[in-house]
Design a protein around this motif. Structure first.
Motif, PDB file in Angstrom:
ATOM      1  N   LYS A 276       0.807  -1.147  -0.052  1.00  0.00           N
ATOM      2  CA  LYS A 276       0.199   0.292  -0.055  1.00  0.00           C
ATOM      3  C   LYS A 276       0.792   1.152  -0.077  1.00  0.00           C
ATOM      4  O   LYS A 276       0.366   2.365   0.146  1.00  0.00           O
ATOM      5  CB  LYS A 276      -0.811  -0.114   1.234  1.00  0.00           C
ATOM      6  CG  LYS A 276      -2.118  -0.811   0.982  1.00  0.00           C
ATOM      7  CD  LYS A 276      -2.860  -0.756   2.183  1.00  0.00           C
ATOM      8  CE  LYS A 276      -3.066  -1.857   3.145  1.00  0.00           C
ATOM      9  NZ  LYS A 276      -3.643  -2.234   4.354  1.00  0.00           N
ATOM     10  N   ALA A 277       2.161   1.073   0.150  1.00  0.00           N
ATOM     11  CA  ALA A 277       3.179   2.440  -0.080  1.00  0.00           C
ATOM     12  C   ALA A 277       2.872   3.405  -1.054  1.00  0.00           C
ATOM     13  O   ALA A 277       2.657   2.740  -2.109  1.00  0.00           O
ATOM     14  CB  ALA A 277       4.514   1.777   0.367  1.00  0.00           C
ATOM     15  N   LEU A 278       3.192   4.469  -0.773  1.00  0.00           N
ATOM     16  CA  LEU A 278       3.106   5.682  -1.885  1.00  0.00           C
ATOM     17  C   LEU A 278       4.297   5.335  -2.524  1.00  0.00           C
ATOM     18  O   LEU A 278       5.556   5.291  -1.913  1.00  0.00           O
ATOM     19  CB  LEU A 278       3.356   6.729  -1.110  1.00  0.00           C
ATOM     20  CG  LEU A 278       3.524   8.228  -1.849  1.00  0.00           C
ATOM     21  CD1 LEU A 278       2.169   8.601  -2.435  1.00  0.00           C
ATOM     22  CD2 LEU A 278       4.021   9.203  -1.117  1.00  0.00           C
ATOM     23  N   THR A 279       4.301   5.470  -3.950  1.00  0.00           N
ATOM     24  CA  THR A 279       5.220   5.523  -4.799  1.00  0.00           C
ATOM     25  C   THR A 279       5.337   6.685  -5.939  1.00  0.00           C
ATOM     26  O   THR A 279       4.537   7.463  -5.641  1.00  0.00           O
ATOM     27  CB  THR A 279       5.194   4.366  -5.875  1.00  0.00           C
ATOM     28  OG1 THR A 279       4.087   4.353  -6.674  1.00  0.00           O
ATOM     29  CG2 THR A 279       5.070   2.974  -4.870  1.00  0.00           C
ATOM     30  N   GLY A 280       5.977   6.655  -6.575  1.00  0.00           N
ATOM     31  CA  GLY A 280       6.330   7.805  -7.779  1.00  0.00           C
ATOM     32  C   GLY A 280       5.570   7.217  -8.983  1.00  0.00           C
ATOM     33  O   GLY A 280       6.133   7.521 -10.009  1.00  0.00           O
ATOM     34  N   GLY A 281       4.786   6.155  -8.943  1.00  0.00           N
ATOM     35  CA  GLY A 281       4.254   5.659 -10.007  1.00  0.00           C
ATOM     36  C   GLY A 281       3.252   6.503 -10.575  1.00  0.00           C
ATOM     37  O   GLY A 281       2.591   7.409  -9.939  1.00  0.00           O
ATOM     38  N   ARG A 282       2.818   6.104 -12.012  1.00  0.00           N
ATOM     39  CA  ARG A 282       1.694   6.969 -12.587  1.00  0.00           C
ATOM     40  C   ARG A 282       0.310   6.267 -12.416  1.00  0.00           C
ATOM     41  O   ARG A 282       0.511   5.175 -11.705  1.00  0.00           O
ATOM     42  CB  ARG A 282       1.792   6.840 -14.217  1.00  0.00           C
ATOM     43  CG  ARG A 282       3.001   7.326 -14.463  1.00  0.00           C
ATOM     44  CD  ARG A 282       3.228   8.972 -14.394  1.00  0.00           C
ATOM     45  NE  ARG A 282       4.665   9.316 -14.626  1.00  0.00           N
ATOM     46  CZ  ARG A 282       4.928  10.786 -14.548  1.00  0.00           C
ATOM     47  NH1 ARG A 282       4.069  11.554 -14.342  1.00  0.00           N
ATOM     48  NH2 ARG A 282       6.425  10.869 -14.894  1.00  0.00           N
ATOM     49  N   ALA A 283      -0.840   7.025 -12.842  1.00  0.00           N
ATOM     50  CA  ALA A 283      -2.121   6.332 -12.358  1.00  0.00           C
ATOM     51  C   ALA A 283      -2.263   4.975 -13.254  1.00  0.00           C
ATOM     52  O   ALA A 283      -2.985   4.254 -12.453  1.00  0.00           O
ATOM     53  CB  ALA A 283      -3.022   7.300 -12.831  1.00  0.00           C
ATOM     54  N   THR A 284      -1.830   4.579 -14.425  1.00  0.00           N
ATOM     55  CA  THR A 284      -1.995   3.401 -15.015  1.00  0.00           C
ATOM     56  C   THR A 284      -0.692   2.871 -15.487  1.00  0.00           C
ATOM     57  O   THR A 284       0.395   3.643 -15.530  1.00  0.00           O
ATOM     58  CB  THR A 284      -2.874   3.344 -16.274  1.00  0.00           C
ATOM     59  OG1 THR A 284      -2.216   4.384 -17.082  1.00  0.00           O
ATOM     60  CG2 THR A 284      -4.292   4.312 -15.702  1.00  0.00           C
ATOM     61  N   ALA A 285      -0.666   1.421 -15.614  1.00  0.00           N
ATOM     62  CA  ALA A 285       0.225   0.836 -16.181  1.00  0.00           C
ATOM     63  C   ALA A 285       0.980   1.097 -17.435  1.00  0.00           C
ATOM     64  O   ALA A 285       2.023   1.478 -17.792  1.00  0.00           O
ATOM     65  CB  ALA A 285       0.214  -0.441 -16.222  1.00  0.00           C
ATOM     66  N   GLU A 286      -0.013   1.838 -18.400  1.00  0.00           N
ATOM     67  CA  GLU A 286       0.257   2.214 -19.695  1.00  0.00           C
ATOM     68  C   GLU A 286       0.899   3.481 -19.382  1.00  0.00           C
ATOM     69  O   GLU A 286       1.960   3.857 -20.019  1.00  0.00           O
ATOM     70  CB  GLU A 286      -1.241   2.620 -20.060  1.00  0.00           C
ATOM     71  CG  GLU A 286      -1.366   2.190 -21.536  1.00  0.00           C
ATOM     72  CD  GLU A 286      -2.681   1.932 -22.276  1.00  0.00           C
ATOM     73  OE1 GLU A 286      -3.497   2.994 -22.198  1.00  0.00           O
ATOM     74  OE2 GLU A 286      -3.225   0.999 -21.895  1.00  0.00           O
ATOM     75  N   GLU A 287       0.466   4.339 -18.616  1.00  0.00           N
ATOM     76  CA  GLU A 287       1.013   5.850 -18.533  1.00  0.00           C
ATOM     77  C   GLU A 287       2.581   5.813 -18.002  1.00  0.00           C
ATOM     78  O   GLU A 287       3.572   6.248 -18.317  1.00  0.00           O
ATOM     79  CB  GLU A 287       0.241   6.758 -17.427  1.00  0.00           C
ATOM     80  CG  GLU A 287      -0.964   7.318 -18.131  1.00  0.00           C
ATOM     81  CD  GLU A 287      -1.543   8.142 -17.330  1.00  0.00           C
ATOM     82  OE1 GLU A 287      -0.811   8.846 -16.208  1.00  0.00           O
ATOM     83  OE2 GLU A 287      -2.650   8.364 -17.119  1.00  0.00           O
ATOM     84  N   GLN A 288       2.611   4.665 -16.924  1.00  0.00           N
ATOM     85  CA  GLN A 288       3.855   4.396 -16.598  1.00  0.00           C
ATOM     86  C   GLN A 288       4.979   4.062 -17.220  1.00  0.00           C
ATOM     87  O   GLN A 288       5.879   4.435 -17.549  1.00  0.00           O
ATOM     88  CB  GLN A 288       3.696   3.193 -15.348  1.00  0.00           C
ATOM     89  CG  GLN A 288       5.024   2.788 -14.677  1.00  0.00           C
ATOM     90  CD  GLN A 288       5.234   3.418 -13.369  1.00  0.00           C
ATOM     91  OE1 GLN A 288       4.691   4.094 -13.187  1.00  0.00           O
ATOM     92  NE2 GLN A 288       6.218   2.827 -12.604  1.00  0.00           N
ATOM     93  N   ARG A 289       4.519   2.968 -18.426  1.00  0.00           N
ATOM     94  CA  ARG A 289       5.374   2.754 -19.592  1.00  0.00           C
ATOM     95  C   ARG A 289       5.730   3.801 -20.299  1.00  0.00           C
ATOM     96  O   ARG A 289       6.681   3.947 -21.003  1.00  0.00           O
ATOM     97  CB  ARG A 289       4.871   1.602 -20.459  1.00  0.00           C
ATOM     98  CG  ARG A 289       4.716   0.126 -19.398  1.00  0.00           C
ATOM     99  CD  ARG A 289       4.598  -1.129 -20.296  1.00  0.00           C
ATOM    100  NE  ARG A 289       4.608  -2.242 -19.563  1.00  0.00           N
ATOM    101  CZ  ARG A 289       3.246  -2.761 -19.033  1.00  0.00           C
ATOM    102  NH1 ARG A 289       1.985  -2.118 -19.490  1.00  0.00           N
ATOM    103  NH2 ARG A 289       3.008  -3.777 -18.404  1.00  0.00           N
ATOM    104  N   LYS A 290       4.842   4.563 -20.657  1.00  0.00           N
ATOM    105  CA  LYS A 290       4.915   5.853 -21.481  1.00  0.00           C
ATOM    106  C   LYS A 290       5.931   6.955 -20.902  1.00  0.00           C
ATOM    107  O   LYS A 290       6.827   7.229 -21.492  1.00  0.00           O
ATOM    108  CB  LYS A 290       3.698   6.143 -22.024  1.00  0.00           C
ATOM    109  CG  LYS A 290       3.589   7.118 -22.975  1.00  0.00           C
ATOM    110  CD  LYS A 290       2.528   7.435 -23.669  1.00  0.00           C
ATOM    111  CE  LYS A 290       1.998   8.784 -24.409  1.00  0.00           C
ATOM    112  NZ  LYS A 290       0.677   8.971 -24.794  1.00  0.00           N
ATOM    113  N   TYR A 291       5.250   7.195 -19.557  1.00  0.00           N
ATOM    114  CA  TYR A 291       6.299   8.394 -18.988  1.00  0.00           C
ATOM    115  C   TYR A 291       7.286   7.917 -17.914  1.00  0.00           C
ATOM    116  O   TYR A 291       8.176   8.832 -17.608  1.00  0.00           O
ATOM    117  CB  TYR A 291       5.078   9.450 -18.353  1.00  0.00           C
ATOM    118  CG  TYR A 291       4.207   9.781 -19.290  1.00  0.00           C
ATOM    119  CD1 TYR A 291       4.390  10.610 -20.342  1.00  0.00           C
ATOM    120  CD2 TYR A 291       2.811   9.421 -19.091  1.00  0.00           C
ATOM    121  CE1 TYR A 291       3.321  11.068 -21.167  1.00  0.00           C
ATOM    122  CE2 TYR A 291       1.760   9.923 -19.657  1.00  0.00           C
ATOM    123  CZ  TYR A 291       2.299  10.812 -20.940  1.00  0.00           C
ATOM    124  OH  TYR A 291       1.074  11.335 -21.794  1.00  0.00           O
ATOM    125  N   GLY A 292       7.233   6.840 -17.744  1.00  0.00           N
ATOM    126  CA  GLY A 292       8.191   6.509 -16.650  1.00  0.00           C
ATOM    127  C   GLY A 292       7.727   6.810 -15.134  1.00  0.00           C
ATOM    128  O   GLY A 292       6.714   7.598 -15.011  1.00  0.00           O
TER     129      GLY A 292
END
Ligand code: TRP
Length: 367
Positions: A276-292
């Motif tokens: 449940k920890a706070l990360t620096g991830g994006r809202a979705t996996a897709e955005e994460q792959r795109k923007y890092g």
């Protein structure tokens, strides 16, 4: 705006950089790194980021002078990953042959945090058990309770109070109450008493602490100067570490147990907290792959940086992969949880060995 450090506050320090310009804390630079007799990730990663007179202390160490390290802990809750850091720092110094003393700040926790005596003793027992479990040698480590100290230590508190004005105290701490004034002088006695012949006459004392404790060090240095003639006191050196953040991104604290990892947590609890920890991830996996991702925002990255990765290249790879969106938070958290569980289990096993022998080594106050 001027920054005021509050040693009794609950807030994370927002900018460690400001401490250099506003208070004259020196950065841990390459010169200091090159003087260290041994490497440690806390230094190379700038987790220990600042100091006062650490260079002088290191020189004294190198010249074979009598050096000591002293820090203190308030037994104000269960032991978590923030405390573990301090124990590991102490172990580092013990391993290079430095005398290590630890003050259990039970007087401070009683007066300022208002914790009942009985609870204090329970927490203290837990602290000491884990300090041994992570490798502090019970025979070599001097652990004492503030309220259990004897006359020469208490005499210092009385003497120190005479040479400081209320205006000076308020300039350092802001608004004060009697309990905090007494706690401050008690801490100064903790830091300076090792210099008295009764306690070993260690003139070179290093105090590794969190940056929030710097006000106490400024007071201590002023007092040492004022008692240079009368008691032969010297200024202590100090190093400052950044706090590991809680899993919500604020200072890790036992008052927010859902965001702290305790050394007594079981496997399931650790896993569910990390997931449940706070990360620096994006809202979705897709955005994460795109923007890092944004690893500097990530509390799971903190776990790797402080504890889980020993090798620099592992940490660099993770940082890069996160930035590029090559790794997603879910898998990264699962790995962190697994590694953390392993690490903590090992500590817990060791802790069991020490559980019943603590009082063979440390004298508890009897009241
Ligand atoms: N005030 C410290 C804390 O809040 C505890 C402490 C007491 C301490 N005496 C000390 C720290 C001496 C360093 C040196 O945790």
């Amino acid at each position: 705006m001027t920054l005021k450090l509050d040693p009794w506050g609950h807030f994370a320090i927002e900018s460690y950089e400001k401490l250099f310009s506003q208070f004259g804390i020196q950065p841990i630079d390459n010169n200091i790194l090159s003087m260290l007799p041994q490497k440690h990730r806390f230094f190379s990663r700038k987790i220990i980021f600042g100091h006062r007179d650490f260079d002088k202390w290191l020189k004294a160490y190198k010249n074979g002078e009598k050096v000591a390290v002293l820090t203190g802990l308030m037994p104000s809750g269960h032991v978590h990953l923030g405390h573990l850091m301090v124990f590991e720092e102490l172990r580092f110094y013990q391993e290079i042959g430095v005398h290590v003393s630890v003050a259990i700040a039970d007087a401070e926790a009683y007066a300022v945090r208002r914790i009942p005596r009985k609870k204090l003793m329970e927490y203290a027992r837990e602290y000491i058990m884990y300090a041994y479990a992570i490798g502090l040698d019970p025979k070599k480590t001097r652990i004492y309770f503030q309220t259990n100290s004897d006359t020469p230590y208490y005499r210092l508190i009385q003497m120190f109070s005479r040479k400081v004005s209320m205006a000076e105290m308020e300039a350092i701490y802001g608004e004060l109450e009697p309990s905090k004034i007494v706690a401050a002088f008690t801490q100064v006695a903790d830091i300076l008493h090792l210099q008295l012949p009764e306690y070993g006459g260690y003139k070179w004392v290093l105090v590794p602490v969190g940056a929030d404790q710097d006000p106490h060090l400024r007071l201590t240095r002023d007092i040492a100067d004022r008692f240079e003639n009368e008691l032969g006191l010297k200024r202590p050196a100090s190093t400052y570490h950044k706090f590991i953040r809680g899993l919500d991104g604020n200072k890790m604290s036992s008052s927010k147990p859902e965001y702290a990892i305790f050394l007594s947590d079981d496997e399931e609890t650790i896993r569910s907290k990390v997931m449940k920890a706070l990360t620096g991830g994006r809202a979705t996996a897709e955005e994460q792959r795109k923007y890092g991702g944004e690893p500097w925002k990530c509390t799971v990255y903190d776990l790797y940086m402080y504890y889980l990765f020993e090798k620099e290249e592992d940490l660099e790879t993770l940082y890069r992969d996160c930035l590029k969106g090559l790794i997603l938070c879910g898998e990264d958290k699962r790995r962190a949880a697994k590694m953390l569980i392993e690490m903590i289990k090992e500590i817990q096993e060791k802790a069991r060995e020490f559980k019943d022998v603590i009082e063979d080594y440390v004298e508890f106050p009897r009241f």
